[in-house]
Design a protein around this motif. Sequence first.
Motif, PDB file in Angstrom:
ATOM      1  N   PRO A 159     -61.338  85.489 -19.476  1.00 35.37           N
ATOM      2  CA  PRO A 159     -62.483  84.984 -20.341  1.00 35.37           C
ATOM      3  C   PRO A 159     -61.657  84.201 -21.488  1.00 35.37           C
ATOM      4  N   HIS A 160     -60.416  84.903 -21.873  1.00 34.29           N
ATOM      5  CA  HIS A 160     -60.011  84.074 -23.181  1.00 34.29           C
ATOM      6  C   HIS A 160     -58.576  83.403 -22.586  1.00 34.29           C
ATOM      7  N   SER A 161     -58.117  82.449 -23.164  1.00 30.02           N
ATOM      8  CA  SER A 161     -56.674  82.013 -22.822  1.00 30.02           C
ATOM      9  C   SER A 161     -56.105  81.012 -24.056  1.00 30.02           C
ATOM     10  N   TYR A 162     -55.082  81.181 -24.153  1.00 30.47           N
ATOM     11  CA  TYR A 162     -54.109  79.976 -24.874  1.00 30.47           C
ATOM     12  C   TYR A 162     -53.455  79.010 -24.108  1.00 30.47           C
ATOM     13  N   SER A 163     -53.528  77.875 -24.505  1.00 34.55           N
ATOM     14  CA  SER A 163     -52.661  76.828 -24.024  1.00 34.55           C
ATOM     15  C   SER A 163     -51.209  77.190 -23.890  1.00 34.55           C
ATOM     16  N   THR A 164     -50.750  77.847 -25.226  1.00 32.74           N
ATOM     17  CA  THR A 164     -49.242  78.089 -25.106  1.00 32.74           C
ATOM     18  C   THR A 164     -48.844  79.439 -24.660  1.00 32.74           C
ATOM     19  N   ALA A 165     -49.899  80.202 -23.883  1.00 32.27           N
ATOM     20  CA  ALA A 165     -49.588  81.477 -23.296  1.00 32.27           C
ATOM     21  C   ALA A 165     -48.681  81.312 -22.156  1.00 32.27           C
ATOM     22  N   LEU A 166     -47.904  82.288 -21.703  1.00 27.72           N
ATOM     23  CA  LEU A 166     -47.343  82.270 -20.506  1.00 27.72           C
ATOM     24  C   LEU A 166     -48.245  82.385 -19.152  1.00 27.72           C
ATOM     25  N   ASN A 167     -47.939  81.504 -18.384  1.00 34.99           N
ATOM     26  CA  ASN A 167     -48.899  81.581 -17.230  1.00 34.99           C
ATOM     27  C   ASN A 167     -48.714  82.962 -16.517  1.00 34.99           C
ATOM     28  N   THR A 168     -49.690  83.288 -15.694  1.00 29.53           N
ATOM     29  CA  THR A 168     -49.886  84.684 -15.165  1.00 29.53           C
ATOM     30  C   THR A 168     -48.574  84.912 -14.251  1.00 29.53           C
ATOM     31  N   ARG A 169     -48.303  83.978 -13.250  1.00 25.84           N
ATOM     32  CA  ARG A 169     -47.193  83.921 -12.431  1.00 25.84           C
ATOM     33  C   ARG A 169     -45.987  84.353 -13.225  1.00 25.84           C
ATOM     34  N   VAL A 170     -45.538  83.647 -14.303  1.00 27.09           N
ATOM     35  CA  VAL A 170     -44.360  84.180 -15.214  1.00 27.09           C
ATOM     36  C   VAL A 170     -44.440  85.130 -15.580  1.00 27.09           C
ATOM     37  N   ALA A 171     -45.731  85.519 -16.360  1.00 28.76           N
ATOM     38  CA  ALA A 171     -45.758  86.721 -16.980  1.00 28.76           C
ATOM     39  C   ALA A 171     -45.486  87.884 -16.026  1.00 28.76           C
TER      40      ALA A 171
END
Length: 318
Positions: A159-171
């Motif tokens: 529902p919520h995301s940041y453009s600067t957040a890690l992508n889920t694959r890298v996370a």
Amino acid sequence: MDEKHKKITTYIYTYAHYENELSLCALEMRSLFGSESQTGILESHLKIDPSRSPFIKERIDVIYEGDSFQNLLKQVASLQIAGETFKVVYVKNGFPKISVDEGFENRRAIEKEIGLHISGIADIHHPKRLFGVMNVNGRWVFGDYVKGESVWFRHQQKPHSYSTALNTRVARAVVNIAIPDPIGIKAIDPCCGIGTVLVEALSMGIDIVGSDRNPLILGGTRENIKHFGLSGEVKLADIRDITNQYDVAIIDLPYNLCSVITPDEQLEMLRSARQFANKVVVVTVEPIDEILLNAGFIIIDRAVVKKGSFSREVIVCK
């Protein structure tokens, strides 16, 4: 069979990654298995769920192996799986030096030949048991087959995301690097932001809590976790105020325009982490080796993740 003479199972994993993920994939391999492979195939006596990794495609739990296909067939003929339906999957090697024809027709012929030697009922649509056959490192192997699921991919739709957040694959890879064996481990993400790392870790059953000093985002963080049917503690707290002890901390250092922090603040944050965690994995967009050393850390391993001209470092510290 007594423990002394008990056969140790070999597990064969196949890997795939994008070119810009080579360094991260290698670090994840070293963290999970203690070694890395240049061939896209890794053999180990460690059993890891393929769905944990964004890079592992599948796993074969080796039952039989032979120096020739005919030798393997003889062994497979002794397998009894009465009462269970099965399917055989040919696992492609993908390595240029392989001498076996891996074309579609030959793969199907090998699957069929193996299947005819198994004492059981074949079912290509809804089998109870999957087997894999593969030519690897000069020998043929056969065993139970487990295909990885792209769990991280489903987590992109939050529902919520940041453009600067890690992508889920890298996370997800970062979580594996930080916590290769989750048993008995207590972890924290003290700059959790919108919760990308928390969602990946919680989906693997890892005991992790999150905190952040920004009260405006924590509602979204909790909603993201709940969205995927997960539950985990998320608190409003500054990293410098954490007093509980943890085995591991994962710190994606803030760097966007709303979270500009000076080198002195970075040093304070990392000195705090040094006090509450035995192991720290730091994700950073700028060089911080000197700050890490000043905070009292020893750098154990590292990787670089690139996206166009933008790059992040993943640094493992103790």
